[in-house]
Design a protein around this motif. Sequence first.
Motif, PDB file in Angstrom:
ATOM      1  N   GLN A   1       0.696  -1.234  -0.008  1.00  0.00           N
ATOM      2  CA  GLN A   1      -0.073   0.064  -0.036  1.00  0.00           C
ATOM      3  C   GLN A   1       0.847   1.282   0.009  1.00  0.00           C
TER       4      GLN A   1
ATOM      5  N   ILE B   1       3.092   2.772   1.534  1.00  0.00           N
ATOM      6  CA  ILE B   1       3.008   3.835   2.889  1.00  0.00           C
ATOM      7  C   ILE B   1       3.862   4.413   2.859  1.00  0.00           C
TER       8      ILE B   1
ATOM      9  N   VAL C   1      -3.308  14.393   0.568  1.00  0.00           N
ATOM     10  CA  VAL C   1      -3.687  13.454   1.914  1.00  0.00           C
ATOM     11  C   VAL C   1      -4.015  14.061   3.239  1.00  0.00           C
TER      12      VAL C   1
ATOM     13  N   ASP D   1      -5.629  13.503   7.205  1.00  0.00           N
ATOM     14  CA  ASP D   1      -5.623  12.565   8.204  1.00  0.00           C
ATOM     15  C   ASP D   1      -6.373  13.423   9.506  1.00  0.00           C
TER      16      ASP D   1
ATOM     17  N   LEU E   1      -5.659   5.230   3.127  1.00  0.00           N
ATOM     18  CA  LEU E   1      -4.317   4.869   2.681  1.00  0.00           C
ATOM     19  C   LEU E   1      -3.526   4.156   3.717  1.00  0.00           C
TER      20      LEU E   1
ATOM     21  N   SER F   1      -2.069   0.436   5.807  1.00  0.00           N
ATOM     22  CA  SER F   1      -1.698  -0.832   5.616  1.00  0.00           C
ATOM     23  C   SER F   1      -1.760  -1.702   6.774  1.00  0.00           C
TER      24      SER F   1
ATOM     25  N   VAL G   1       0.606  -3.109   8.375  1.00  0.00           N
ATOM     26  CA  VAL G   1       1.671  -2.583   8.804  1.00  0.00           C
ATOM     27  C   VAL G   1       1.591  -1.254   9.782  1.00  0.00           C
ATOM     28  N   SER G   2       0.957  -0.315   8.903  1.00  0.00           N
ATOM     29  CA  SER G   2       0.982   1.124   9.530  1.00  0.00           C
ATOM     30  C   SER G   2      -0.195   1.069  10.791  1.00  0.00           C
TER      31      SER G   2
ATOM     32  N   GLN H   1       1.435  -0.169  13.704  1.00  0.00           N
ATOM     33  CA  GLN H   1       2.925   0.367  14.356  1.00  0.00           C
ATOM     34  C   GLN H   1       1.860   1.669  14.907  1.00  0.00           C
TER      35      GLN H   1
ATOM     36  N   GLU I   1      -0.366   4.054  13.818  1.00  0.00           N
ATOM     37  CA  GLU I   1      -0.577   5.077  12.793  1.00  0.00           C
ATOM     38  C   GLU I   1      -2.007   5.378  12.600  1.00  0.00           C
ATOM     39  N   SER I   2      -2.327   6.560  12.570  1.00  0.00           N
ATOM     40  CA  SER I   2      -3.701   6.739  12.035  1.00  0.00           C
ATOM     41  C   SER I   2      -4.009   6.580  10.810  1.00  0.00           C
TER      42      SER I   2
ATOM     43  N   PRO J   1      -4.414   7.985   6.865  1.00  0.00           N
ATOM     44  CA  PRO J   1      -4.693   8.975   5.967  1.00  0.00           C
ATOM     45  C   PRO J   1      -5.719   8.420   4.868  1.00  0.00           C
TER      46      PRO J   1
END
Lengths: 329, 329
Positions: free
Chosen positions: A84, A86, B186, B188, B306, B308, B310-311, B314, B316-317, B319
């Motif tokens: 994706q 990122i 982008v 967020d 947007l 993943s 993984v994000s 980890q 992340e919020s 986006p």
Amino acid sequence: MKRTIYFKNKPIIVGAGSIAGPKESEGSIAKFIETKMQDDTFGEDSFEKAESKMLFNAIKTAIQHAKKQENEIDAIIAGDLLNQIISSTFAARNFRTGYLGVYNACATFSEALTVGATMIDGGYLKNVICATSSHFASAERQYRYPLELGCTRPPQAQWTVTGAGACVISSEGYGPKITASTIGKVVDFGVIDANNMGAAMAPAAMDTLFTHFNETGLTPSDYDLIITGDLGTLGSRIFKDLMWEKGFDIEKQHVDCGELIYNICESEYQGGSGAGCSALVFSSYIYKRLKEKKFKKIIMMATGALLSTVSTQQGESIPAIAHAVVVES
Amino acid sequence: MKRTIYFKNKPIIVGAGSIAGPKESEGSIAKFIETKMQDDTFGEDSFEKAESKMLFNAIKTAIQHAKKQENEIDAIIAGDLLNQIISSTFAARNFRTGYLGVYNACATFSEALTVGATMIDGGYLKNVICATSSHFASAERQYRYPLELGCTRPPQAQWTVTGAGACVISSEGYGPKITASTIGKVVDFGVIDANNMGAAMAPAAMDTLFTHFNETGLTPSDYDLIITGDLGTLGSRIFKDLMWEKGFDIEKQHVDCGELIYNICESEYQGGSGAGCSALVFSSYIYKRLKEKKFKKIIMMATGALLSTVSTQQGESIPAIAHAVVVES
């Protein structure tokens, strides 16, 4: 059907930014790199965040180098190898500009330059950023094994470059000009070894360069350099052989960013790879040499292996692609 | 900085192809869909291969519908939700045309239309395909859980559409015309619930539409329809509220492809999502109604989250982004 497009207004690369990991910062293009990382984490708590920060850094450097303000940039066209994409998205989140995510694996950089040059040449936008990145550690754990496992690598393997490159393309200003692109097509010669990217990608590079010569009437001697993205040593040899079979001897002009980037290829086997490989080499060494007019006309073909872990596990072979961009000083 | 681009030569959508899974083929736009799948595997041995075959089918249908030959197509611009957009790559492998992979999650379809319209409008290419897909089962196992686990879904969740859509954009011919695009940025707002995509994407849709109105001087009443990609029921409500706060009442014109696609939203909770959602609805219902001139002018904003896996892991919020395309009959 035609795949080569010409940019009449010759969009200008008015600035470039580059960043590299510690290993890449000791390589053959070291003195051309803007930001050299002291360690692979770049002060972040994950390799993925480090990669995104690298891309952000390269974009920032490119904007500064182009003597632009952030609010003059209309769009960021970016991509990377992470699922994706990122790295690109989270880097773009820090800017207030438009964002177009692109993905063609390690061929993404020349894809981004092609889309960006189109946007500028047609007068649709005034300033765009084209940028890509890759990171050895984030790529290894996504595509292969986490570094902690200490797996051995086969001799045909390449080393994903920790690096990023970004270019600002504008309708006005001073710098090397993008004059044409040849869009790649998906080529699959049936290579199934996911460790042998060079062999998988070489036919795609051949297809694009051969199409470029056919459609433009140009020959290798029209170029100072014919640059491939990350074929590595083995892939480059296959590429040159395939071009020879097609009637073109490119031995004198050809250089591969993956072959070039490390001083010695002993621990990196066939050399560098990754979406950041061609972006880093182009945005540092090639760009600066073009600006100094030491190269007059080059063709840059980033090369991408379009596999995923799922496609490999499901027994698919590795499709590949290469997009060519012609840049003149 | 500007994000809205105008297409002076008004590229024409000369043909469209659509394909949908069994569930989507029973929904509210059923009679407009070209190919209805009998089962989710489409005769393949994996959901990923089924998705790629769907995209291939949609592209083939679009080319036939446009009364073109395959060798008249210059490039395929495509993307999907799978890691490394393998559905698109493996579909493109079956054609001898150029290929540009794009990725902005579920906003990919209007991103592809924007890039495609630019290529045609500027005279760089003559015929391009813009296409995206998604598949419920391949998306579930990549982003969430394999279907076999039978996990329950929270009420704010959406249902990934099994479907694909493709359009042929040309410089010559007859059909609805693309007259402008507003490139998304982008956005967020800090939403961290990966099951609540609608809430994460609504601010991006607002940002793009608000920017579009600001840069063009147009208002909601200039459009017959203001279409969002896959905000779902909850996301659509947030989007309309945010636009209201900005001074625009879009209640009359707004429709969301995700809200529209299923007859009842009981088992799909907030409605459909996925890169195939807007592509399928646009390439079937919207396209045919534009051709019949039942809609005169519409704006289509595919919306993308947007993230993943993984994000999210980890911390992340999410986006989000939305690209707008204006199409006139």
